[in-house]
Design a protein around this motif. Structure first.
Motif, PDB file in Angstrom:
ATOM      1  N   UNK A 205     124.572 -15.174 -37.609  1.00  0.00           N
ATOM      2  CA  UNK A 205     125.082 -15.406 -36.259  1.00  0.00           C
ATOM      3  C   UNK A 205     126.115 -14.363 -35.856  1.00  0.00           C
ATOM      4  N   UNK A 206     127.012 -13.995 -36.781  1.00  0.00           N
ATOM      5  CA  UNK A 206     128.042 -13.008 -36.464  1.00  0.00           C
ATOM      6  C   UNK A 206     127.413 -11.645 -36.193  1.00  0.00           C
ATOM      7  N   UNK A 207     126.413 -11.272 -36.990  1.00  0.00           N
ATOM      8  CA  UNK A 207     125.714 -10.015 -36.748  1.00  0.00           C
ATOM      9  C   UNK A 207     124.993 -10.026 -35.416  1.00  0.00           C
ATOM     10  N   UNK A 208     124.410 -11.180 -35.065  1.00  0.00           N
ATOM     11  CA  UNK A 208     123.737 -11.303 -33.776  1.00  0.00           C
ATOM     12  C   UNK A 208     124.697 -11.137 -32.618  1.00  0.00           C
ATOM     13  N   UNK A 209     125.898 -11.709 -32.743  1.00  0.00           N
ATOM     14  CA  UNK A 209     126.910 -11.563 -31.687  1.00  0.00           C
ATOM     15  C   UNK A 209     127.308 -10.103 -31.530  1.00  0.00           C
ATOM     16  N   UNK A 210     127.449  -9.393 -32.647  1.00  0.00           N
ATOM     17  CA  UNK A 210     127.811  -7.977 -32.581  1.00  0.00           C
ATOM     18  C   UNK A 210     126.691  -7.131 -31.985  1.00  0.00           C
ATOM     19  N   UNK A 211     125.451  -7.525 -32.242  1.00  0.00           N
ATOM     20  CA  UNK A 211     124.321  -6.813 -31.636  1.00  0.00           C
ATOM     21  C   UNK A 211     124.340  -6.953 -30.118  1.00  0.00           C
ATOM     22  N   UNK A 212     124.577  -8.173 -29.631  1.00  0.00           N
ATOM     23  CA  UNK A 212     124.647  -8.388 -28.183  1.00  0.00           C
ATOM     24  C   UNK A 212     125.801  -7.597 -27.573  1.00  0.00           C
ATOM     25  N   UNK A 213     126.922  -7.540 -28.281  1.00  0.00           N
ATOM     26  CA  UNK A 213     128.062  -6.748 -27.815  1.00  0.00           C
ATOM     27  C   UNK A 213     127.687  -5.275 -27.717  1.00  0.00           C
ATOM     28  N   UNK A 214     126.983  -4.767 -28.732  1.00  0.00           N
ATOM     29  CA  UNK A 214     126.561  -3.374 -28.740  1.00  0.00           C
ATOM     30  C   UNK A 214     125.607  -3.072 -27.584  1.00  0.00           C
ATOM     31  N   UNK A 215     124.690  -3.983 -27.333  1.00  0.00           N
ATOM     32  CA  UNK A 215     123.732  -3.815 -26.232  1.00  0.00           C
ATOM     33  C   UNK A 215     124.464  -3.782 -24.893  1.00  0.00           C
ATOM     34  N   UNK A 216     125.416  -4.692 -24.717  1.00  0.00           N
ATOM     35  CA  UNK A 216     126.174  -4.748 -23.466  1.00  0.00           C
ATOM     36  C   UNK A 216     126.985  -3.473 -23.257  1.00  0.00           C
ATOM     37  N   UNK A 217     127.626  -2.978 -24.320  1.00  0.00           N
ATOM     38  CA  UNK A 217     128.438  -1.769 -24.210  1.00  0.00           C
ATOM     39  C   UNK A 217     127.583  -0.545 -23.904  1.00  0.00           C
TER      40      UNK A 217
END
Length: 298
Positions: A205-217
């Motif tokens: 879940x934490x890795x998934x949250x960071x992936x979404x953050x990376x996509x947004x940035x």
């Protein structure tokens, strides 16, 4: 880990995704392939497809760095790079006169004995999605959980792969006007980028949250020139960002969530064969205003 440390870490990941995107776009536009990546948009203006490789590199690099397990890191790299690569391949085929469009078009070409670039893209993203879903379930211990039947474990991997591939396709459907797909990506990323709570039972879940953050940035970094009509995502960028969003989603949800998401993306893809999303947006005041927000007027 303290709240301050997590905040600084997430800020670093976002900066890496944005900076990597900008640097990669610039490098591609200065490369010997720059001319090959130019195409004409809906207004007849020449724009660069360099944005696609740029967001793929930026978002994927930050997703890999933000992974919390080796398996998830490999899943992020596989999803982002494969989707971006086969999407770019389809973009290049399009500039050379590839005629097959839509799922029906690709199937029709196959029935005539020709494998279209779009079909290569579909199979490539689907294979990457299934492999990545298997890695996510492996990291969570679900793929090796003998309390579940083998058929159920395999089915769940297949549904997860379908979500990744479907999300890649859906984002691509919106890449028809400057900034539109990036706005959809930014909105979809918001809930997925929220850090999981301490009671989360999914290791990824934490890795998934960071992936979404990376996509947004990465989307935010590319937004300015996209809205100005200087660059565009193309299939490469849209597929990579969409697939990474799909990965982020399945990393945070279980079997029920995956089935709901797959039904949703399948419905959108089916609707796109009959309904013009551009027309729907143009005829809906709120959506039209949001769609045109920040876009350079001709």
């Amino acid at each position: 880990m303290s709240q301050l440390t997590r905040t600084v870490g997430r800020a670093f990941l976002g900066g890496l995704a944005a900076g990597g995107t900008i640097a990669a776009i610039g490098a591609v536009r200065r490369s010997k392939w720059a001319a090959d990546l130019e195409r004409v948009n809906h207004k007849g203006d020449t724009v660069s497809l360099a944005e696609g490789p740029g967001v793929t590199v930026g978002a994927t690099a930050a997703s890999v760095l933000g992974a919390n397990s080796p398996a998830y890191a490999v899943a992020a790299a596989t999803t982002g790079l494969t989707s971006g690569a086969v999407g770019l391949y389809d973009d290049m085929a399009d500039t050379k006169g590839e005629k097959a469009k839509g799922f029906k078009g690709h199937v029709g070409a196959l029935l005539k004995g020709r494998v279209s670039a779009g079909l290569v893209k579909i199979f490539g993203i689907s294979a990457a999605g299934i492999a990545s879903a298997a890695l996510v379930d492996l990291a969570n211990g679900e793929l090796t959980d003998e309390r579940r039947s083998l058929a159920r474990r395999v089915w769940n991997v297949g549904v997860g792969g379908g979500v990744i591939a479907g999300a890649a396709n859906v984002i691509n459907l919106f890449d028809l006007r400057p900034g539109r797909a990036l706005k959809v990506v930014t909105i979809a990323s918001a809930p997925l980028s929220r850090p999981p709570g301490p009671k989360s039972r999914r290791h990824t879940a934490a890795g998934g949250a960071n992936t979404a953050l990376a996509v947004s940035a990465a989307a935010g970094a590319a937004m300015g020139e996209d809205l100005e009509g200087k660059t565009m995502l193309g299939d490469g960028g849209a597929n990579a960002l969409g697939a990474l969003l799909g990965l982020s989603y399945i990393a945070r949800t279980g079997m029920i969530g995956r089935h709901v998401a797959l039904a949703g993306v399948a419905a959108l893809i089916a609707a796109s064969e009959k309904v013009s999303f551009t027309k729907v947006i143009a005829e809906t005041p709120v959506l039209r205003e949001l769609d045109e927000l920040g876009r350079t007027k001709s």
